[in-house]
Design an enzyme around this catalytic site. Structure first.
Site, PDB file in Angstrom:
ATOM      1  N   THR A   1     -38.292 -32.050 -22.658  1.00  0.00           N
ATOM      2  CA  THR A   1     -37.638 -31.422 -21.501  1.00  0.00           C
ATOM      3  C   THR A   1     -37.453 -29.922 -21.701  1.00  0.00           C
ATOM      4  O   THR A   1     -37.349 -29.184 -20.722  1.00  0.00           O
ATOM      5  CB  THR A   1     -36.252 -32.053 -21.235  1.00  0.00           C
ATOM      6  OG1 THR A   1     -35.562 -32.171 -22.480  1.00  0.00           O
ATOM      7  CG2 THR A   1     -36.392 -33.428 -20.599  1.00  0.00           C
TER       8      THR A   1
ATOM      9  N   ASP B   1     -35.430 -26.159 -30.874  1.00  0.00           N
ATOM     10  CA  ASP B   1     -35.195 -26.230 -32.317  1.00  0.00           C
ATOM     11  C   ASP B   1     -34.532 -24.966 -32.850  1.00  0.00           C
ATOM     12  O   ASP B   1     -33.568 -25.014 -33.627  1.00  0.00           O
ATOM     13  CB  ASP B   1     -36.517 -26.444 -33.063  1.00  0.00           C
ATOM     14  CG  ASP B   1     -37.239 -27.698 -32.594  1.00  0.00           C
ATOM     15  OD1 ASP B   1     -36.668 -28.437 -31.768  1.00  0.00           O
ATOM     16  OD2 ASP B   1     -38.370 -27.918 -33.052  1.00  0.00           O
TER      17      ASP B   1
HETATM   18 MG    MG Z   1     -41.278 -28.198 -36.608  1.00  0.00          MG
END
Ligand code: MG
Ligand code: ADP
Length: 352
Positions: free
Chosen positions: A17, A153
């Site tokens: 997403t 991330d």
């Molecule tokens: Mg990675």
């Protein structure tokens, strides 16, 4: 020598997403990459890793990206994007070590990028804002790997808050920390199978999402309604997953543990059937976690191998992890590894 710590992350819900300007709900892990390094006088970045072979020795402006290999590509990528943003090419000398398992879907790569970026910025007295640093590290990952990754991330590693999950709006980059109820445990289990073909399949999925948005005349699938994507499985996953993330954030904030499990399980089914990024091992692992008494479980970290995440009642978490690992190992012959995870603060300097 100063040290810079950047955590890995586990995503509770909301996969594929982020690059559709949608919502995700990760937490920064108490597993982290630490860069222990001092500035150099000669404009070179010299690093070794306690975890991955290959010494890195490259120009501090990142001009060596094209000729860099292995994990040196991440170092060159970070150096390059920071240089483009105005960082003076001051070098760095030291060591990288990480407790984030490498290649498991817990984002050891973002942890490495963010820890390196903090070290490089500090060495040169360069102070980008958090969101700019997250964007720079996302771009570093993209130029290092060629994978058109989203921002989850790097933003999770930077914005983590102890005992909190993070609701990230990947359009506005607004971050809303949500306290994890004390009775809730986050269980992560590695399937024992490395992520395979993840880069090319990821790029293919992203392109399919962008094409679906373009067909609808939309800037991104963030803006699509369930009715608009009813007959398009890839887009249908993104739209239904965004709704599940918001529902999960709400349930978490209210401490309604029983509402969380079905959302995780529905997320896994959608990733398996509509987005087709699961594997037989991840399906078996999710089943084993649910049978062992988890509130819910799903693949995490984009799929194609790696880890599953489950939520469990804190008092039952050890037992759930042990039982699920036993069942999974017997049925697949693989060697799982499990963690009961705590949510940690985001990246920063830890020593000087
Ligand atoms: Mg990675
Ligand atoms: P994940 O981010 O899910 O762990 P990736 O394939 O995206 O998996 O990133 C793993 C890569 O990141 C490794 O192959 C290596 O190049 C780099 N990396 C991660 N941690 C370290 C470390 N401690 N030392 C050196 N390189 C690392």
């Amino acid at each position: 020598m100063p040290k810079y710590r950047a955590p890995g992350r586990v995503n509770l819900i909301g996969d594929h997403t982020d690059y559709n300007e949608g919502f995700v709900l990760p937490l920064a892990l108490d597993l982290a990459c630490v860069v222990d390094a001092r500035p150099t006088e000669d404009g070179r970045i010299r690093l070794r890793s306690e975890d991955v072979p290959g010494e890195v020795d490259l120009a501090a402006d990142g001009r060596d990206l094209a000729s860099s290999e292995g994990w040196g590509r991440y170092a060159a990528g970070v150096a390059k994007v920071l240089s483009q943003r105005g960082r003076e090419p001051v070098g760095l000398e030291g060591t990288v070590s990480s407790s984030v398992p490498v290649g498991a879907g817990l984002s050891s790569s973002a942890a490495l990028e963010v820890a390196l970026a903090l070290a490089l910025c500090d060495a040169a007295g360069f102070e980008p804002e958090t969101l700019e640093l997250a964007r720079a590290c996302q771009e570093a990952e993209q130029v290092a790997t060629g994978v058109p990754c989203g921002i989850m991330d790097q933003l999770a590693s930077l914005a983590g808050r102890r005992d909190h999950a993070l609701l990230l709006d990947c359009r506005s980059l607004e971050t809303t920390p949500i306290r994890l109820p004390p009775g809730l445990a986050v269980v992560v289990v590695h399937s024992g199978v490395a992520r395979a073909l993840a880069g090319s399949a990821y790029a293919e999925r992203r392109a399919a999402c962008e094409a679906a948005a373009a067909r609808l005349g939309l800037r991104s699938l963030r803006h699509a309604t369930p009715a608009q994507v009813a007959d398009e499985p890839r887009a249908r996953h993104v739209v239904s997953e965004n709704a599940r993330v918001l529902a999960a954030a709400d349930a978490l904030a209210r401490g309604e543990l029983d509402a969380l499990g079905p959302l995780l399980s529905a997320s896994h089914a959608s990733l398996r059937d509509d987005f087709e990024v699961s594997t037989p091992e991840l399906d078996a692992l999710v089943r084993a976690l649910e049978e062992a008494g988890a509130l819910g479980a799903r693949l995490t970290g984009a799929g194609f191998g790696g880890c599953a995440v489950a939520l469990a009642r804190a008092a039952e978490a050890e037992q759930v992890a042990a039982a699920a690992c036993g069942t999974y190992a017997t049925s697949t012959g693989r060697e799982p590894q499990s963690w009961i995870c705590a949510a940690a603060d985001g990246a920063g300097k830890i020593d000087s």
